[in-house]
Design a protein around this motif. Structure first.
Motif, PDB file in Angstrom:
ATOM      1  N   LEU A  21       0.822  -1.203   0.000  1.00  0.00           N
ATOM      2  CA  LEU A  21       0.000   0.000   0.000  1.00  0.00           C
ATOM      3  C   LEU A  21       0.859   1.257   0.000  1.00  0.00           C
ATOM      4  CD1 LEU A  21      -2.947  -0.922   2.347  1.00  0.00           C
ATOM      5  CD2 LEU A  21      -2.912  -0.669  -0.129  1.00  0.00           C
ATOM      6  N   CYS A  24       3.105   1.541  -3.335  1.00  0.00           N
ATOM      7  CA  CYS A  24       2.498   1.861  -4.634  1.00  0.00           C
ATOM      8  C   CYS A  24       2.716   3.329  -4.991  1.00  0.00           C
ATOM      9  CB  CYS A  24       1.005   1.547  -4.599  1.00  0.00           C
ATOM     10  SG  CYS A  24       0.674  -0.204  -4.826  1.00  0.00           S
ATOM     11  N   ASP A  25       2.425   4.215  -4.029  1.00  0.00           N
ATOM     12  CA  ASP A  25       2.562   5.643  -4.325  1.00  0.00           C
ATOM     13  C   ASP A  25       4.030   6.020  -4.507  1.00  0.00           C
ATOM     14  OD1 ASP A  25      -0.097   6.149  -4.446  1.00  0.00           O
ATOM     15  OD2 ASP A  25      -0.273   6.873  -2.384  1.00  0.00           O
ATOM     16  N   LEU A  27       6.362   4.016  -5.743  1.00  0.00           N
ATOM     17  CA  LEU A  27       6.703   3.573  -7.100  1.00  0.00           C
ATOM     18  C   LEU A  27       6.126   4.533  -8.128  1.00  0.00           C
ATOM     19  CD1 LEU A  27       6.138  -0.294  -6.994  1.00  0.00           C
ATOM     20  CD2 LEU A  27       8.294   0.929  -7.277  1.00  0.00           C
ATOM     21  N   ASN A  28       4.877   4.960  -7.872  1.00  0.00           N
ATOM     22  CA  ASN A  28       4.183   5.854  -8.795  1.00  0.00           C
ATOM     23  C   ASN A  28       4.935   7.174  -8.964  1.00  0.00           C
ATOM     24  OD1 ASN A  28       1.724   6.545 -10.372  1.00  0.00           O
ATOM     25  ND2 ASN A  28       1.518   8.107  -8.791  1.00  0.00           N
ATOM     26  N   VAL A  33      10.539   4.542 -12.742  1.00  0.00           N
ATOM     27  CA  VAL A  33       9.360   3.693 -12.948  1.00  0.00           C
ATOM     28  C   VAL A  33       8.440   4.335 -13.984  1.00  0.00           C
ATOM     29  CG1 VAL A  33       7.275   2.789 -11.843  1.00  0.00           C
ATOM     30  CG2 VAL A  33       9.460   2.657 -10.655  1.00  0.00           C
ATOM     31  N   ARG A  34       8.230   5.634 -13.832  1.00  0.00           N
ATOM     32  CA  ARG A  34       7.327   6.331 -14.759  1.00  0.00           C
ATOM     33  C   ARG A  34       7.880   6.293 -16.184  1.00  0.00           C
ATOM     34  NH1 ARG A  34       3.456   9.261 -12.019  1.00  0.00           N
ATOM     35  NH2 ARG A  34       2.965  10.411 -13.922  1.00  0.00           N
ATOM     36  N   LEU A  37       7.248   2.762 -17.519  1.00  0.00           N
ATOM     37  CA  LEU A  37       5.834   2.577 -17.867  1.00  0.00           C
ATOM     38  C   LEU A  37       5.481   3.385 -19.117  1.00  0.00           C
ATOM     39  CD1 LEU A  37       4.223   2.870 -14.306  1.00  0.00           C
ATOM     40  CD2 LEU A  37       4.533   0.779 -15.633  1.00  0.00           C
ATOM     41  N   ALA A  40       5.316   2.202 -22.825  1.00  0.00           N
ATOM     42  CA  ALA A  40       4.162   1.487 -23.379  1.00  0.00           C
ATOM     43  C   ALA A  40       3.399   2.362 -24.372  1.00  0.00           C
ATOM     44  CB  ALA A  40       3.245   1.035 -22.250  1.00  0.00           C
ATOM     45  N   ARG A 243      -1.177  17.378 -16.750  1.00  0.00           N
ATOM     46  CA  ARG A 243      -1.626  16.211 -15.993  1.00  0.00           C
ATOM     47  C   ARG A 243      -0.865  14.932 -16.339  1.00  0.00           C
ATOM     48  NH1 ARG A 243      -6.867  17.892 -14.509  1.00  0.00           N
ATOM     49  NH2 ARG A 243      -6.421  19.953 -13.702  1.00  0.00           N
ATOM     50  N   GLY A 244      -0.085  14.953 -17.391  1.00  0.00           N
ATOM     51  CA  GLY A 244       0.651  13.755 -17.739  1.00  0.00           C
ATOM     52  C   GLY A 244      -0.136  12.759 -18.583  1.00  0.00           C
ATOM     53  N   TYR A 245      -1.202  13.229 -19.226  1.00  0.00           N
ATOM     54  CA  TYR A 245      -1.901  12.336 -20.161  1.00  0.00           C
ATOM     55  C   TYR A 245      -0.979  11.972 -21.322  1.00  0.00           C
ATOM     56  CZ  TYR A 245      -6.503  13.142 -18.087  1.00  0.00           C
ATOM     57  OH  TYR A 245      -7.578  13.181 -17.232  1.00  0.00           O
ATOM     58  N   GLN A 246      -1.247  10.801 -21.917  1.00  0.00           N
ATOM     59  CA  GLN A 246      -0.445  10.363 -23.053  1.00  0.00           C
ATOM     60  C   GLN A 246      -0.669  11.282 -24.250  1.00  0.00           C
ATOM     61  OE1 GLN A 246      -2.444   8.226 -21.329  1.00  0.00           O
ATOM     62  NE2 GLN A 246      -1.196   6.498 -20.677  1.00  0.00           N
TER      63      GLN A 246
ATOM     64  N   LEU B  87      -4.710   2.732  -7.471  1.00  0.00           N
ATOM     65  CA  LEU B  87      -3.321   3.059  -7.837  1.00  0.00           C
ATOM     66  C   LEU B  87      -3.358   4.208  -8.833  1.00  0.00           C
ATOM     67  CD1 LEU B  87      -0.283   2.389  -7.872  1.00  0.00           C
ATOM     68  CD2 LEU B  87      -0.749   0.779  -9.703  1.00  0.00           C
ATOM     69  N   ALA B  94      -4.610  10.201 -15.037  1.00  0.00           N
ATOM     70  CA  ALA B  94      -3.446  10.069 -15.915  1.00  0.00           C
ATOM     71  C   ALA B  94      -2.475   9.009 -15.390  1.00  0.00           C
ATOM     72  CB  ALA B  94      -2.734  11.413 -16.055  1.00  0.00           C
ATOM     73  N   LEU B  98      -1.379   5.413 -16.950  1.00  0.00           N
ATOM     74  CA  LEU B  98       0.036   5.078 -17.188  1.00  0.00           C
ATOM     75  C   LEU B  98       0.304   3.637 -16.757  1.00  0.00           C
ATOM     76  CD1 LEU B  98       2.848   6.366 -17.949  1.00  0.00           C
ATOM     77  CD2 LEU B  98       3.152   6.788 -15.509  1.00  0.00           C
ATOM     78  N   TRP B  99      -0.178   3.263 -15.571  1.00  0.00           N
ATOM     79  CA  TRP B  99       0.016   1.892 -15.062  1.00  0.00           C
ATOM     80  C   TRP B  99      -0.826   0.889 -15.856  1.00  0.00           C
ATOM     81  CZ3 TRP B  99       3.446   0.232 -11.429  1.00  0.00           C
ATOM     82  CH2 TRP B  99       4.063   1.204 -10.624  1.00  0.00           C
ATOM     83  N   ALA B 102       0.299   0.200 -19.472  1.00  0.00           N
ATOM     84  CA  ALA B 102       1.596  -0.485 -19.576  1.00  0.00           C
ATOM     85  C   ALA B 102       1.437  -1.940 -19.143  1.00  0.00           C
ATOM     86  CB  ALA B 102       2.642   0.224 -18.718  1.00  0.00           C
TER      87      ALA B 102
END
Lengths: 251, 256
Positions: A21, A24-25, A27-28, A33-34, A37, A40, A243-246, B87, B94, B98-99, B102
């Motif tokens: 728990l 996760c944040d 790693l996020n 990690v980002r 990910l 992809a 916001r980090g959208y693709q 998560l 966003a 991402l998670w 992927a």
């Protein structure tokens, strides 16, 4: 202290749960990690373009249309210059096309209305998950780009908009593959009427096959560029920067 | 590991089949089980965050706030799934995408890889597809009764999956997991353009989203039942078997 295997296992599970728990944040937030990910996105774009090619998005019948098309994101514009244009029914509005083009353009709405038109009833998919089906009409972006003539270095089409997002001018971008797709149009009509302000009057991009945030509203200027680096946050769009959208929103 | 019962190197039997070793779970099954567990956890937690962005579900091609929803959890603060199960734990569509997008690649590769291995190795046919006799009403009723009384078969019988296990594992492997990949793809506007038959079979993009959600709920239900069964049937042995492959059960049969 004697700890039974069973108990040890229980402690291990509880510890792992807590780590999971809290972890996760962490790693996020980890840049490595980002970045991993994020690879992809390119994989998805290449795979989808390989599989889908230039296929057209489904076009629906009038009977399939949403009774009410939800307006979302920016639904009004504060800019006084835009408001003055809107008050006069956009009669003085002009679409500028510049950057890496042979002939910079300034097209009034009347010119856009008299170009060859495409009408399409398509499904609009928001990144949040909802969909609405509406009818859009306008010239193909490819026709406008042909009028301007691309310079050889042009790679991206950037749409500069009248609205703002978190204090910065709204912008979006697509590459030439999507720019020259037959269903990529500059819509000035929606559901048989002039495009309402809530939906991006006087002109919005329709880039079917991508999610809603790519469909820039209130388009004032189209700029051809060789790179997205150096433009605002450098990620090719307001939602991408803020916001980090693709950038590629085909899924 | 008890070396005394360590299996001989797997001798190759008939075309592509490995003879059963002393292990309860094949290496491929164990590897898949744990990588799938991690992947599914990420998919579930990031997926719930994505659902939070629009907690309404519809049937058909379109569906948005003005349209009737068959499930509407947008009341209250409008964020149905709390941070401890999403998560990331704070609201970020966003980051969740991402998670999710992927790990979707990993998830699809794992499902496809395991199914392919299961087909080629004969694992699916030998261990998952129930025999005709197992469908006899008397047999099924007895298994249901045994399960209800938490009576689990000892000895050699534990090496095989019972019929209820075969049916639930089969449904998860052959229907739910591939279904999650397909309904996920059915929500992609680009895939819908290239393969309209997919979104049509699913009944439209909003139906695909609804089915994706229902599939998630069924997988969560399976997970709960799965964990309950492991806890009730000797969790240490079960865990060890899924990690090391488990010792040969013949040892146990010798015990009084």
């Amino acid at each position: 202290m004697i700890v039974s295997r069973r108990r040890l296992l229980g402690m291990g599970a509880a510890g792992a749960g807590g780590l999971l728990l809290g972890g996760c944040d962490a790693l996020n937030a980890d840049p490595a990690v980002r970045e991993t990910l994020g690879h992809a996105e390119g994989l998805t774009m290449r795979a989808q373009r390989l599989l889908v090619g230039q296929a057209l998005a489904r076009e629906f019948r009038e009977a399939d249309m949403s009774p009410v098309f939800r307006a979302n994101g920016s639904i009004s514009v504060e800019d006084p210059a835009y408001r003055a244009l809107a008050a006069r029914g956009f009669a003085d509005w002009q679409l500028r096309v510049d950057g890496l083009v042979q002939r910079p353009l300034a097209l009034p709405l009347s010119a856009i209305r008299t170009m060859p038109q495409r009408e399409q009833i398509t499904r609009h998919d928001c990144v949040e998950g909802w969909s609405a089906i509406g009818k859009w009409q306008g010239p193909q972006l490819s026709a406008v780009l042909a009028m301007a003539g691309l310079l050889p270095a042009a790679r991206y089409v950037v749409f500069h908009c009248a609205d703002r997002m978190e204090g910065r001018p709204y912008y979006e971008s697509i590459d030439l593959i999507d720019a020259f797709h037959p269903q990529t149009i500059l819509a000035w009509r929606m559901n048989g009427q002039a495009l309402p302000i809530a939906h991006g009057a006087p002109l919005r991009l329709r880039v079917e096959r991508q999610l809603g945030y790519k469909h820039a509203k209130f388009v004032m200027r189209i700029e051809l560029r060789d790179s997205l680096a150096g433009l605002y946050g450098g990620k090719g769009g307001s939602w991408e920067d803020a916001r980090g959208y693709q950038w590629y929103a085909g899924i | 590991m008890d070396t005394a019962t360590a299996p001989a190197p797997p001798a190759r039997g008939k075309a592509g089949q490995s003879r059963p070793t002393g292990h309860r779970h094949a290496f491929a099954t164990r590897l898949w089980h744990w990588s799938n567990a991690v992947t599914l956890a990420v998919m579930l937690m990031s997926g719930l965050m994505i659902f939070n962005a629009h907690p309404r579900l519809y049937w058909g091609h379109y569906g948005a706030n003005p349209d009737p929803a068959w499930l509407d959890w947008s009341g209250g603060d409008g964020i149905p799934f709390p941070g401890w199960i999403t998560l990331p734990s704070f609201y970020s569509l966003a980051d969740a995408r991402l998670w999710h997008l992927a790990f979707a690649w990993l998830f699809a590769a794992l499902v496809a890889g395991y199914l392919l291995w299961g087909l080629l190795s004969g694992h699916l046919r030998r261990r998952i597809v129930p025999g005709r006799a197992e469908f006899a009403p008397g047999h099924l009723l007895r298994e249901v009764a045994d399960h209800a009384r938490l009576r689990f078969p000892p000895g050699a019988a534990a090496r095989r999956y019972n019929t209820l296990q075969k049916l639930s594992y089969g449904a998860v492997l052959l229907v739910l997991l591939p279904g999650m990949v397909l309904t996920g793809l059915g929500m992609s506007p680009a895939i819908d353009a290239g393969f309209p038959v997919l979104v049509d079979l699913l009944g439209g993009r909003q139906s695909a989203r609804s089915l994706h959600f229902i599939g998630m709920a069924l997988l969560a239900l399976f997970f709960a039942a799965h964990i309950a069964m492991v806890l009730l049937s000797g969790p240490l042995d079960q865990l060890r078997a899924m990690i090391t492959g488990g010792r040969s059960v013949t040892d146990k049969e010798k015990q009084p």
